[in-house]
Design an enzyme around this catalytic site. Structure first.
Site, PDB file in Angstrom:
ATOM      1  N   TYR A 256      -0.717  -0.673  10.664  1.00  0.00           N
ATOM      2  CA  TYR A 256      -1.071  -1.077   9.021  1.00  0.00           C
ATOM      3  C   TYR A 256       0.413  -0.534   8.367  1.00  0.00           C
ATOM      4  O   TYR A 256       0.446  -1.495   7.713  1.00  0.00           O
ATOM      5  CB  TYR A 256      -2.140  -0.128   8.785  1.00  0.00           C
ATOM      6  CG  TYR A 256      -3.025  -0.695   6.850  1.00  0.00           C
ATOM      7  CD1 TYR A 256      -3.144  -2.007   6.262  1.00  0.00           C
ATOM      8  CD2 TYR A 256      -2.375   0.114   6.294  1.00  0.00           C
ATOM      9  CE1 TYR A 256      -3.584  -2.657   5.856  1.00  0.00           C
ATOM     10  CE2 TYR A 256      -3.264   0.550   5.161  1.00  0.00           C
ATOM     11  CZ  TYR A 256      -3.156  -1.204   4.359  1.00  0.00           C
ATOM     12  OH  TYR A 256      -3.339  -1.866   3.170  1.00  0.00           O
TER      13      TYR A 256
ATOM     14  N   SER B 156       0.673  -1.837   0.416  1.00  0.00           N
ATOM     15  CA  SER B 156      -0.222  -0.118   0.087  1.00  0.00           C
ATOM     16  C   SER B 156       0.941   1.143   0.105  1.00  0.00           C
ATOM     17  O   SER B 156       2.192   1.206   0.546  1.00  0.00           O
ATOM     18  CB  SER B 156      -0.825   0.156   1.162  1.00  0.00           C
ATOM     19  OG  SER B 156      -2.300   0.930   1.705  1.00  0.00           O
TER      20      SER B 156
END
Length: 227
Positions: free
Chosen positions: A111, A79
């Protein structure tokens, strides 16, 4: 076939069953994006365990078949959040996690750290696969409307759901860069690189740090019982 990335036992069982039942493996796509706190059954931070360690072990266990069936590819979905991430080895060694805290902000940072692990894992994997017919790539799929927050708190459901609905792409669009890295001919010289919008992208120095990538690999090997 059942696979729970939050359980190293499950990962090993899946790999064992897959290798017994299947004769070929040419494309492995590692795609997990957990944003839930807590611990795995092995005592790792859940985000760290699912988003990085589970995929790390799975890839290593399937690597010989990938080599035998080459040309093959390993694609790991990261990401753009990796840009905010960092690897705290002291925290990993002390707490078996990438950071501390269960607030929404803390989970978002965990994350981000895990997605940096994905990019560094791919960077180091490419070095270790040099001279083989297996290549690897990491990628940012884009901002996609998925059910990633299905277990989120009330804040996530009230605040994020409308944003996802209005501004994020559909799942089919989100799969395109993964498919590109898995199937596009001629990108073998770009092994180890990071992609977004079906094109190779430059990453910051911390996402291509040879020493950190090597250390993360070695620490990961120890944590999953391979060293």
């Amino acid at each position: 076939m059942h696979l729970d990335l939050a359980s190293l036992k499950s990962v090993r069982s899946f790999a064992e069953n897959f290798l017994k039942k299947e004769s070929r493996l040419e494309i492995l796509i590692n795609n997990a994006g957990l944003v839930i706190g807590g611990k795995t059954e092995d005592g790792f931070g859940r985000i760290f365990g699912v988003n990085h360690l589970g995929h790390f072990l799975l890839t290593i266990l399937l690597l010989e078949m990938l080599k035998e069936c080459g040309p093959s590819r390993v694609v790991t979905v990261s990401s753009m959040a990796h840009c905010r991430g960092k690897i705290g080895f002291d925290c990993i060694n002390t707490h078996k996690d990438l950071g501390l805290g269960n607030s929404t902000l803390a989970l978002i940072m965990l994350y981000s750290h895990s997605k940096l692990c994905n990019v560094l894992f791919t960077h180091e994997l490419a070095k270790r696969l040099k001279g083989t017919n297996v290549t690897c790539y990491s990628l940012h799929p884009g901002a996609i409307k998925t059910d990633i927050g299905r277990h989120g708190n009330l804040w996530w459901r009230l605040f994020m759901a409308p944003i996802l609905l209005l501004f994020f792409s559909d799942v089919e669009s989100g799969a395109q860069t993964s498919l590109y890295c898995a199937l596009q001919e001629g990108i073998e010289p770009l092994t180890g690189r990071y992609f977004s919008s079906c094109a190779v992208q430059n990453v910051s120095a911390k996402a291509r740090d040879d020493a950190v990538a090597k250390k993360l690999w070695e620490v990961s090997e120890r944590l999953v019982g391979l060293a």
